[in-house]
Write a protein that holds these residues in place. Sequence first.
Motif, mmCIF file in Angstrom:
data_model
loop_
_atom_site.group_PDB
_atom_site.id
_atom_site.type_symbol
_atom_site.label_atom_id
_atom_site.label_comp_id
_atom_site.label_asym_id
_atom_site.label_seq_id
_atom_site.Cartn_x
_atom_site.Cartn_y
_atom_site.Cartn_z
ATOM 1 N N GLN A 606 66.576 105.556 57.404
ATOM 2 C CA GLN A 606 67.809 105.235 56.938
ATOM 3 C C GLN A 606 68.819 104.997 58.445
ATOM 4 O OE1 GLN A 606 69.656 107.661 54.098
ATOM 5 N NE2 GLN A 606 68.273 107.049 52.570
ATOM 6 N N LYS A 607 68.439 105.965 59.220
ATOM 7 C CA LYS A 607 69.310 106.049 60.403
ATOM 8 C C LYS A 607 68.775 104.724 61.493
ATOM 9 C CE LYS A 607 70.277 110.035 61.942
ATOM 10 N NZ LYS A 607 70.479 111.148 62.931
ATOM 11 N N LYS A 609 67.187 102.036 60.629
ATOM 12 C CA LYS A 609 67.644 100.858 59.595
ATOM 13 C C LYS A 609 69.132 100.328 59.873
ATOM 14 C CE LYS A 609 67.342 98.550 55.361
ATOM 15 N NZ LYS A 609 67.116 98.538 53.919
ATOM 16 N N LYS A 610 70.076 101.598 59.956
ATOM 17 C CA LYS A 610 71.515 101.086 60.123
ATOM 18 C C LYS A 610 71.656 100.686 61.673
ATOM 19 C CE LYS A 610 73.371 104.106 56.581
ATOM 20 N NZ LYS A 610 74.336 105.185 56.166
ATOM 21 N N ALA A 611 70.988 101.324 62.568
ATOM 22 C CA ALA A 611 71.019 101.047 63.886
ATOM 23 C C ALA A 611 70.534 99.571 64.178
ATOM 24 C CB ALA A 611 70.120 102.201 64.754
ATOM 25 N N GLN A 612 69.306 99.238 63.538
ATOM 26 C CA GLN A 612 69.044 97.855 63.655
ATOM 27 C C GLN A 612 70.076 96.909 63.111
ATOM 28 O OE1 GLN A 612 65.293 97.688 62.047
ATOM 29 N NE2 GLN A 612 64.205 98.967 63.528
ATOM 30 N N GLN A 613 70.533 97.377 61.981
ATOM 31 C CA GLN A 613 71.520 96.600 61.388
ATOM 32 C C GLN A 613 72.921 96.308 62.238
ATOM 33 O OE1 GLN A 613 72.414 98.238 57.480
ATOM 34 N NE2 GLN A 613 70.341 97.280 56.583
ATOM 35 N N LYS A 614 73.262 97.261 62.893
ATOM 36 C CA LYS A 614 74.447 96.958 63.905
ATOM 37 C C LYS A 614 74.200 96.338 65.018
ATOM 38 C CE LYS A 614 76.745 101.597 62.593
ATOM 39 N NZ LYS A 614 76.971 103.084 63.053
ATOM 40 N N LYS A 617 74.088 92.832 64.034
ATOM 41 C CA LYS A 617 75.495 92.261 63.981
ATOM 42 C C LYS A 617 76.103 91.978 64.993
ATOM 43 C CE LYS A 617 79.491 93.561 61.387
ATOM 44 N NZ LYS A 617 80.441 94.563 60.631
#
Length: 690
Positions: A606-607, A609-614, A617
């Motif tokens: 999850q961490k 995935k969130k880093a990749q999303q940021k 963005k």
Amino acid sequence: MASKPEYIRSRIVKTYDLDEIEKLIKDAKVAHCMLTDPPPVVDEESVMTRLSALTLRGSDGISCSCCGVGPFTSRAQQTAHYKHHWHTHNLKRKLFGRKPISLGEYNSRQDESSNVSASDSEGDDNPNKPATELFAAATRHCKAFYTNPKGQVFCIYRCLLHHRKEEMSLDGEGHVWARRVKELLSPGYGRWAVVMVSGGHFAGCIFTGGSDVIHKTLHSYTTRRGQGMSQATRDQTGNAPKSAGSSLRRYNQEQFLAHVQNILVSWNDDLKGCSLVFYRAVGPINQAAIFGKPSPLRKEDPRVRQLPFPTRKPTFKEVKRVFQTLASIEVYDTLQDFQKALLTVTGSKVPLKTNSDISIAESAKKAQKPPPKVQHDRAKSRERVPRELPTQVTSSEDEGPCYIDSETPPDWIKTLSEQSSNGVITNSRKDLLNDCALASCVDTDSETETVDKKETKKRKKPTKKVEKVDDKNQVTAVKKGPVKIPASVKKMWRSISDKDNVTLEPILEGWEGDIQAACNTQDPIDGNTALHKAAIAAKPEMVTQILSAGGDPCIKNHVLQTPYAATPHTDTRIAFRMFQAQNPDKYNYSKSQIPGPVTAEQLEQQKEKKAQQKKAKRQREKEKQADKLKANAFLLLTDEQKKKVPVHEQRCFSCGAQLPKVPFEYDDCKFCQVPCLHDHRKIRPLNMSV
């Protein structure tokens, strides 16, 4: 009250279980209740004999030769006799070759129905002939009944054996029925199709050996909600509405019929291989969807048969239920069980054996009258119904009058007295039951005496006093003191509240006593346990240590919050979920409001995935900013300069946005949309004048 008819359970055997079916129908014959006597040979002599027996005797012609009464004194008396049910009953008995009965026997049997053809007593004399009620119930039933040499009786739906228009003889031995039931074992017979249409819903499926091979469902808006009538049926009344909704429903009805027929046409090859096709379509409109011109199904096809029982809205689930119902064969171990079940389902009464039993049952019915109906005045308040109070019990070890019921554990009186002697008094009966369930109850020699039940029972409020009865029946008031919290538990709570402490290992390692009870002790002020306090203080490590020591995550405080719900901190909540993943069976997590277990690997994913999303963005924002700069630079150019820009770098002449594959153009000016073209056309004369 009359006893309810006993419900006889049957064993279910499916038609696609060929091994069970082969054992069941081996040497099977039609049940005797479905057969009638073979028709006698009718000749002229026998007819004349019966007619002569029915003629009136006597020269005066005013006596009845059938009932043996007369002569009649008047024409009115003779007419009244011929209209009586007794005379009609004797006529039918004589046609069946039986002797007439007297008026007293007729009245004793209370056989006032004109449809009765035989008496119960004579029906018992001939055991080979089925009872009249059983025969009527069997012939009206939608199932056929068989018996095998083992004495079992089984029933199967008639639609599996013959078409509704096909006449099956019930005379003689029933060889045709026995031959039809053996077709269940023929190869390819287990391939059935079920098609249902109703209210704009279509569901169809083809089954082979108990499993669905092809299925399809369809729904269309053809019925107005709340009206209970399709639009096509509404139009046939003569006053067709002209609203937009009605037009939409008419169009949907036409498309629905076409879609259903197309589905059946696509199933043509599969339907040809089906031995039986069952359908449910009520009304000409629904039947037109199944038997319309393009559809391969026809009503005249002997394989096409209607469902013999009511169904629900056509869905795939309902089609499977219909198939399982059709494929079910009910098996009764004995003939008596079958007769009781058949007469119970059809609403008939089980035939009695003797006249004495009949008279006893009739006398009991006369003696028992239905209770009068009570008229309730709804405008007035109802009176309270007197209810039975629990039994009051006193004991030498009891601390006052108490009330017991079936849920009260044994020896709870001694538990209450021990708590009172220790200074722990509880007003909650629930707490007392929990304590008695956890502690081992010791046998006592005290005897309890039942006291007369009170007429009224007042609702008791929780009080701070408990009446203590001593041996001399003197009543003294004992005040409830504050709940005593052990010093070790208070020390644990202080360690949790301390900001500097992060772990409870020193306290838990040197603990003396029940560590689980200490972790679950609730603070009398707010009801928080040690787990609540650690969760609110945002200390994940302490939360894991308390859970491992026995802290229950399902306990709620005074505001009905579990430890997980009481904490707003993310790391603390993750600690709860990770403990659940490591110990899935330790607690009943369904009551703890914990959403679910999570592992360290899942958290890492999850961490990531969130880093990749940021990152994505931020990249999109950079590209957007660069595109905005290019658009501003392009807009600063004049129209002639914009036309000279390479084609792949050109933008909208009005807003600077990216151009679509086929842009809007006029006078070699390109635009992303029509409003931009209009805006540019309005301001272009001003730019040209400048």
